[in-house]
Design a protein around this motif. Structure first.
Motif, mmCIF file in Angstrom:
data_model
loop_
_atom_site.group_PDB
_atom_site.id
_atom_site.type_symbol
_atom_site.label_atom_id
_atom_site.label_comp_id
_atom_site.label_asym_id
_atom_site.label_seq_id
_atom_site.Cartn_x
_atom_site.Cartn_y
_atom_site.Cartn_z
ATOM 1 N N THR A 122 4.861 -12.591 20.842
ATOM 2 C CA THR A 122 5.440 -13.265 21.989
ATOM 3 C C THR A 122 6.015 -12.202 22.909
ATOM 4 O O THR A 122 6.266 -11.067 22.485
ATOM 5 C CB THR A 122 6.535 -14.259 21.574
ATOM 6 O OG1 THR A 122 7.531 -13.572 20.792
ATOM 7 C CG2 THR A 122 5.954 -15.408 20.765
ATOM 8 N N PHE A 123 6.221 -12.568 24.171
ATOM 9 C CA PHE A 123 6.617 -11.597 25.177
ATOM 10 C C PHE A 123 8.108 -11.666 25.484
ATOM 11 O O PHE A 123 8.688 -12.754 25.532
ATOM 12 C CB PHE A 123 5.817 -11.815 26.461
ATOM 13 C CG PHE A 123 4.339 -11.608 26.280
ATOM 14 C CD1 PHE A 123 3.820 -10.336 26.119
ATOM 15 C CD2 PHE A 123 3.471 -12.692 26.239
ATOM 16 C CE1 PHE A 123 2.463 -10.145 25.942
ATOM 17 C CE2 PHE A 123 2.115 -12.515 26.062
ATOM 18 C CZ PHE A 123 1.605 -11.230 25.907
ATOM 19 N N PRO A 124 8.733 -10.517 25.738
ATOM 20 C CA PRO A 124 10.153 -10.513 26.097
ATOM 21 C C PRO A 124 10.351 -11.028 27.511
ATOM 22 O O PRO A 124 9.408 -11.098 28.305
ATOM 23 C CB PRO A 124 10.534 -9.031 25.982
ATOM 24 C CG PRO A 124 9.262 -8.313 26.295
ATOM 25 C CD PRO A 124 8.163 -9.152 25.691
ATOM 26 N N ASP A 125 11.586 -11.378 27.830
ATOM 27 C CA ASP A 125 11.947 -11.811 29.176
ATOM 28 C C ASP A 125 11.896 -10.596 30.096
ATOM 29 O O ASP A 125 12.779 -9.740 30.060
ATOM 30 C CB ASP A 125 13.343 -12.427 29.169
ATOM 31 C CG ASP A 125 13.770 -12.936 30.535
ATOM 32 O OD1 ASP A 125 13.022 -12.724 31.512
ATOM 33 O OD2 ASP A 125 14.851 -13.546 30.622
ATOM 34 N N ILE A 126 10.860 -10.506 30.926
ATOM 35 C CA ILE A 126 10.694 -9.312 31.751
ATOM 36 C C ILE A 126 11.783 -9.203 32.817
ATOM 37 O O ILE A 126 11.993 -8.118 33.367
ATOM 38 C CB ILE A 126 9.295 -9.263 32.392
ATOM 39 C CG1 ILE A 126 9.034 -10.514 33.233
ATOM 40 C CG2 ILE A 126 8.238 -9.107 31.324
ATOM 41 C CD1 ILE A 126 7.703 -10.459 33.942
ATOM 42 N N GLY A 127 12.484 -10.299 33.092
ATOM 43 C CA GLY A 127 13.594 -10.230 34.028
ATOM 44 C C GLY A 127 14.741 -9.376 33.518
ATOM 45 O O GLY A 127 15.554 -8.880 34.303
ATOM 46 N N ARG A 128 14.827 -9.189 32.188
ATOM 47 C CA ARG A 128 15.852 -8.319 31.612
ATOM 48 C C ARG A 128 15.440 -6.849 31.656
ATOM 49 O O ARG A 128 16.254 -5.968 31.421
ATOM 50 C CB ARG A 128 16.141 -8.736 30.166
ATOM 51 C CG ARG A 128 16.793 -10.118 30.051
ATOM 52 C CD ARG A 128 17.114 -10.448 28.606
ATOM 53 N NE ARG A 128 17.801 -11.721 28.494
ATOM 54 C CZ ARG A 128 19.116 -11.887 28.613
ATOM 55 N NH1 ARG A 128 19.886 -10.833 28.828
ATOM 56 N NH2 ARG A 128 19.659 -13.074 28.504
ATOM 57 N N ILE A 129 14.162 -6.619 31.918
ATOM 58 C CA ILE A 129 13.647 -5.258 32.036
ATOM 59 C C ILE A 129 13.593 -4.845 33.504
ATOM 60 O O ILE A 129 13.969 -3.735 33.864
ATOM 61 C CB ILE A 129 12.244 -5.159 31.393
ATOM 62 C CG1 ILE A 129 12.302 -5.611 29.929
ATOM 63 C CG2 ILE A 129 11.693 -3.742 31.506
ATOM 64 C CD1 ILE A 129 10.942 -5.891 29.329
#
Length: 276
Positions: A119-126
């Protein structure tokens, strides 16, 4: 087949599986799939590994271009990681992207391969400018879990642990993992598969580092990132171009795995921080 007995590993996917952010196109790319293959080779030195991934590919392209060659290689282990490029497109359809993933899950498991995905991480936190994409990430992850459950696919839950959005796990473009990030992805997949020597060390927070910039410095950093990476990416999209145009898989055939030895560490050099 036992979890330590995989002999034919095939990786399907896009730039993360190809290894962008871990090495370069001159010296060569390593990446999470290579690192996972190295872990397999610790238990079975005769393991064979192919990597069919090509940067920039959408989930449908991975299915169209890589599934048939993967099936022809008769893997007993396959990783399928795709969908992030779909998620970044203006016309994103979570059901469509997940449908392509599920078709690959079904075909590979029908051939008795053990399959793993993430599953993919929340890219908004990156990348804070990407925060509006948060609901898309949640929607895609939910469908990946459902599809994986229907086909007995192992899921490395990258989305559930804050460490995965630590900036040290990401390259300057914030789209591709750093070498440490690729090690964490490999460790997460190994853990999901229950490989010997794997564990949950990859889920733990990294030691404290210098606090990230805030206020005007943070804004300046975002503007630099937008100018250096986001802007050129948007230009390519507007022109209908992809970073993977004209590229082929880096390792289309099943080949033996060379396990690198890092002085003072031995083994693959991935480190116990990710694999303990």
């Amino acid at each position: 087949m036992s979890d330590s007995g995989y002999l034919r590993y095939v990786a399907l996917g896009d730039s993360q599986t190809e290894g962008l952010g871990d090495g370069d196109d001159v010296r060569g790319l390593r990446g999470c799939a290579d690192r996972l293959a190295e872990e397999l080779a610790k238990e079975r030195p005769d393991v064979l590994y192919a990597n069919l991934a090509v940067r920039g590919r959408l989930a449908g392209q991975v299915r169209a271009e890589q599934l048939a060659p993967a099936l022809a290689l008769r893997p007993d282990l396959a990783t399928v990681v795709a969908g992030m490029n779909d998620l970044l497109r203006p016309r994103f359809d979570a059901d469509e992207a997940a449908g392509h993933l599920e078709a690959m899950f079904a075909a590979l498991t029908a051939q008795n391969a053990r399959v793993a995905t993430v599953t993919f991480p929340d890219i908004g936190r990156i990348a804070p400018l990407a925060r509006p994409l948060g609901p898309r990430v949640l929607a895609l992850n939910d469908r990946i879990r459902q599809a994986a459950g229907r086909h007995g696919v192992a899921v490395a839950e990258m989305s559930r642990y804050p460490v995965i959005t630590d900036p040290r796990l990401w390259s300057p473009d914030r789209l591709h993992a750093s070498p440490l990030g690729h090690a964490h992805i490999a460790a997460a997949v190994a853990h999901a598969l229950g490989l010997p020597g794997s564990g949950d060390g990859w889920t733990r927070a990294l030691p404290a580092d210098v606090p990230p910039p805030s206020g005007p410095r943070a804004l300046a950093a975002e503007l630099r990132w937008a100018g250096s990476f986001l802007g050129p990416w948007l230009v390519r999209r507007a022109r209908g171009l992809s970073s993977g145009d004209g590229r082929e898989a880096k390792r289309p055939a099943l080949l033996p795995v060379a396990v690198p030895v890092v002085p003072g560490q031995g083994g693959s050099g991935i480190g116990s921080r990710a694999f303990d």
